[in-house]
Design a protein around this motif. Structure first.
Motif, mmCIF file in Angstrom:
data_model
loop_
_atom_site.group_PDB
_atom_site.id
_atom_site.type_symbol
_atom_site.label_atom_id
_atom_site.label_comp_id
_atom_site.label_asym_id
_atom_site.label_seq_id
_atom_site.Cartn_x
_atom_site.Cartn_y
_atom_site.Cartn_z
ATOM 1 N N GLU A 287 0.538 -1.272 -0.253
ATOM 2 C CA GLU A 287 -0.228 0.090 -0.442
ATOM 3 C C GLU A 287 0.606 1.582 0.162
ATOM 4 N N ALA A 288 2.146 1.468 0.979
ATOM 5 C CA ALA A 288 2.883 2.169 0.993
ATOM 6 C C ALA A 288 3.289 2.581 -0.582
ATOM 7 N N LEU A 289 4.185 1.928 -1.369
ATOM 8 C CA LEU A 289 4.186 1.473 -2.916
ATOM 9 C C LEU A 289 3.602 2.323 -3.051
ATOM 10 N N VAL A 290 1.975 1.911 -3.259
ATOM 11 C CA VAL A 290 1.075 2.592 -4.295
ATOM 12 C C VAL A 290 0.828 4.084 -3.923
ATOM 13 N N MET A 291 0.521 4.864 -2.596
ATOM 14 C CA MET A 291 0.625 5.900 -2.108
ATOM 15 C C MET A 291 1.533 6.445 -2.925
ATOM 16 N N ALA A 292 3.161 6.246 -2.709
ATOM 17 C CA ALA A 292 4.206 6.414 -2.674
ATOM 18 C C ALA A 292 4.313 6.762 -4.935
ATOM 19 N N ARG A 293 4.052 6.307 -5.497
ATOM 20 C CA ARG A 293 4.095 5.873 -6.694
ATOM 21 C C ARG A 293 2.324 6.667 -7.105
ATOM 22 N N GLU A 294 1.713 7.180 -6.055
ATOM 23 C CA GLU A 294 0.852 7.942 -6.477
ATOM 24 C C GLU A 294 1.072 9.519 -5.903
ATOM 25 N N ASN A 295 1.675 10.363 -5.405
ATOM 26 C CA ASN A 295 2.160 11.160 -4.496
ATOM 27 C C ASN A 295 3.168 11.790 -4.334
ATOM 28 N N ASN A 296 4.194 10.657 -4.638
ATOM 29 C CA ASN A 296 5.373 11.158 -4.007
ATOM 30 C C ASN A 296 5.970 12.244 -5.267
ATOM 31 N N THR A 380 18.168 9.734 -19.728
ATOM 32 C CA THR A 380 16.910 10.134 -18.277
ATOM 33 C C THR A 380 15.921 9.245 -18.322
ATOM 34 N N GLU A 381 15.744 8.356 -19.438
ATOM 35 C CA GLU A 381 14.064 7.397 -19.397
ATOM 36 C C GLU A 381 15.331 6.378 -18.108
ATOM 37 N N ILE A 382 16.368 5.789 -18.380
ATOM 38 C CA ILE A 382 17.125 5.055 -17.889
ATOM 39 C C ILE A 382 17.274 5.652 -16.420
ATOM 40 N N SER A 383 17.748 6.607 -15.822
ATOM 41 C CA SER A 383 18.176 7.468 -14.684
ATOM 42 C C SER A 383 17.207 6.986 -13.604
ATOM 43 N N ALA A 384 15.968 7.209 -14.860
ATOM 44 C CA ALA A 384 14.424 7.533 -14.394
ATOM 45 C C ALA A 384 13.732 6.226 -13.537
ATOM 46 N N ARG A 385 14.650 4.962 -13.742
ATOM 47 C CA ARG A 385 13.722 3.757 -13.628
ATOM 48 C C ARG A 385 14.921 3.887 -12.837
ATOM 49 N N GLN A 386 15.979 4.111 -11.846
ATOM 50 C CA GLN A 386 17.189 3.830 -11.371
ATOM 51 C C GLN A 386 16.195 4.424 -10.151
ATOM 52 N N GLN A 387 16.270 5.802 -10.350
ATOM 53 C CA GLN A 387 15.587 6.560 -9.439
ATOM 54 C C GLN A 387 14.709 6.346 -9.087
ATOM 55 N N GLU A 388 13.852 5.229 -9.333
ATOM 56 C CA GLU A 388 12.678 5.057 -8.860
ATOM 57 C C GLU A 388 12.796 3.893 -8.699
ATOM 58 N N GLN A 389 13.478 3.035 -8.543
ATOM 59 C CA GLN A 389 13.392 1.861 -7.590
ATOM 60 C C GLN A 389 14.308 2.435 -6.033
ATOM 61 N N SER A 390 15.169 3.379 -6.653
ATOM 62 C CA SER A 390 15.989 3.473 -5.214
ATOM 63 C C SER A 390 14.839 4.241 -3.999
ATOM 64 N N VAL A 391 13.694 4.897 -4.681
ATOM 65 C CA VAL A 391 12.410 5.778 -4.213
ATOM 66 C C VAL A 391 12.334 4.845 -3.544
ATOM 67 N N GLU A 392 11.127 3.268 -4.505
ATOM 68 C CA GLU A 392 10.797 2.085 -3.902
ATOM 69 C C GLU A 392 11.347 1.214 -3.033
ATOM 70 N N GLU A 393 13.065 1.441 -3.194
ATOM 71 C CA GLU A 393 13.523 0.738 -1.985
ATOM 72 C C GLU A 393 13.180 0.667 -0.461
ATOM 73 N N ASP A 394 13.381 2.152 -0.542
ATOM 74 C CA ASP A 394 13.474 3.487 0.396
ATOM 75 C C ASP A 394 12.154 2.749 1.195
ATOM 76 N N VAL A 395 11.182 2.972 0.377
ATOM 77 C CA VAL A 395 9.272 3.224 1.322
ATOM 78 C C VAL A 395 9.393 2.273 1.847
ATOM 79 N N ILE A 396 10.209 0.966 0.724
ATOM 80 C CA ILE A 396 10.051 -0.973 1.717
ATOM 81 C C ILE A 396 10.546 -0.614 2.649
ATOM 82 N N MET A 397 12.005 -0.241 3.060
ATOM 83 C CA MET A 397 12.873 -0.411 3.851
ATOM 84 C C MET A 397 12.286 0.533 5.255
#
Length: 493
Positions: A287-296, A380-397
């Protein structure tokens, strides 16, 4: 003399109250004050206002604009070269003239095609002096036209995609920064809480070691303890006083840091009330990941960077082709020697212009710019994906840490209660001679460590709590999105 002492005492108390304000803060009040009064809160507010007015400017640019251009007075007196047709020669002649004119124009951008509609009216007056003095008025009562780039890049279409996204990102960044302020305030709060606890422990330890040393003196007289044990008690008392002085310095530093962050007077004396055991709150990582993708705002920033890179690709692609533009207008104009006749029986004025710019040889400059833009888009697209993964990992941890901290608080609280009871019991047993110094020292150390662990557990819990709110912009206690409940108009006042 007694009356004078009373007056001096009153002045000292009054002066002390004016120089050192006393304040008792809870965690909630600390966060509220930080959100309202801290310098970071002012910076965050002004960052939002800058983004707000940028969006307002974009919206205003989509509306018709009315412009008045005036040349109230323009005077010339010079010598200029003229052709004399009778003698077939060039001659220099004196010239003296006065000009005044104005133009009123309405413009409207046409986003779909990237062109501009315009409606204008012109009035001009010229007066020549000298042997052939004369005056003339020229008018264009009305002129309607349109300008358009036929093949070129259309910035309006990209602005319609990017500007609303930028403003949405600014709003989310404002909330993100407010939660970051809560996180900072929590950190300062618990740094002071730890310093306050260390100070209180050190103060109690000074009193306790002094009492134990005095008790040891009495017991040494009756040979109940050895000289080595008595010296150990005295050493403990000296160390306790030294530790108390260090704790006092650390407390003042932590108090100064919190007061500075809250934009309070630096002499403010702050005492804290620790929050109690927090209510159990189960946060799902999914749920936190869904909210992060929507609001972060980070996800919005990445979307913006991709759109801007795509915009640059489109711009450089269009620039590799030839440029063509169209300008067309229809209206009326007239010229006369007086103002009244300048508006009488105007003549129709038509204008159609098509211009071309064709690159013949540019040695691959335009193509190179287009290839650079395409490569930048890929990066930019590759960097964006990497940063998305970093934020998602931060949320999970962070969610995982938060759920663990809830259990640690209960354990730390229980350990603190047991340590306090164990130290009290060991101290009583030492006073009656049934416990040695090592047992007493070990028990005291365990109590102090339990106190530190409890405050650390509370700190880690609340830091994780506010970090989850920051990353998701979602209140999991109420189940409400922070952006949906927040009143941005309050900051427009």
């Amino acid at each position: 003399m007694r009356f004078l002492n009373i007056i001096l005492a009153f002045l000292l108390v009054t002066f002390g109250e004016t120089t050192a304000q006393r304040l008792i803060l809870s965690l909630d009040r600390t966060i509220s004050m930080a959100a309202d009064s801290s310098l970071e809160a002012f910076r965050t507010k002004n960052m939002y206002l800058a983004g707000y007015w940028q969006f307002r400017t974009y919206k205003a640019d989509r509306l018709p604009s009315l412009t008045l251009n005036l040349t109230p007075a323009q005077y010339y007196r010079d010598i200029t070269k003229r052709y004399d047709s009778e003698n077939d020669i060039d001659v220099y002649r004196k010239q003296q003239s006065f000009y005044s004119g104005g133009n009123l124009e309405v413009k409207q951008n046409f986003d779909l095609l990237g062109g501009n509609f315009f409606l204008s009216s012109d009035l001009g007056y010229i007066r020549n002096f000298g042997d052939n003095a004369y005056s003339q008025f020229t008018t264009i009562p009305i002129q309607i036209g349109y300008t358009q780039s036929l093949i070129g890049y259309n910035p309006f279409r990209w602005e319609r995609k990017i500007e609303p996204l930028k403003y949405e990102k600014v709003k989310k960044e404002f909330l993100y920064n407010r939660e970051a302020i809560s996180e900072q305030a929590t950190s300062y709060f618990f740094i002071l809480a730890m310093a306050q606890a260390e100070y209180d422990l050190a103060k109690d330890n000074v009193a306790s070691t002094d009492t134990l040393y005095q008790t040891g003196l009495q017991r040494h007289k009756i040979a109940s303890i050895s000289q080595a044990d008595l010296l150990t008690l005295k050493l403990d008392a000296v160390n306790a006083r030294n530790a108390f002085q260090n704790a006092d310095i650390a407390l003042k530093r932590a108090m100064f840091s919190l007061a500075s962050f809250l934009n309070l007077d630096k002499n403010t004396e702050i005492r804290l009330r620790l929050p109690g055991h927090p209510a159990d709150l189960d946060v799902s990582a999914d749920e936190a990941l869904v909210m992060a993708r929507e609001n972060n705002p980070k996800f919005l920033e990445l979307r913006q960077s991709i759109l801007e890179a795509e915009q640059q690709v489109d711009k450089t692609k269009k620039e590799t082709l030839f440029n063509a533009s169209l300008r067309a207008s229809i209206g009326f104009n007239q010229v006369a020697n007086n103002f009244k006749d300048a508006y009488r029986d105007p003549l129709q004025q038509d204008m159609v212009s098509v211009s071309l710019s064709i690159p013949l040889v540019d040695w691959g400059v335009r193509k190179g710019k287009h290839n650079i833009a395409k490569n930048n888009l890929n990066v930019t697209e590759i960097s964006a994906r990497q940063q998305e993964q970093s934020v998602e990992e931060d949320v999970i941890m962070t969610v995982g840490d938060f759920n663990i901290q809830q259990n640690l608080i209960a354990s730390a609280e229980e350990a603190l209660d047991l340590a306090i009871m164990a130290y009290s019991e060991t101290k009583q047993r030492f006073m009656i001679g049934k416990a040695d110094i090592n047992s007493l020292t070990l028990s005291l150390n365990r109590q102090q460590e339990a106190q530190r662990n409890y405050i650390s557990a509370l700190q880690n819990y609340w830091l994780s709590y506010f970090k989850i709110r920051k990353l998701t912009l979602h209140d999991f206690e109420t189940g409400v999105s922070l952006s949906n409940e927040f009143d941005y108009s309050h900051y427009m006042k």
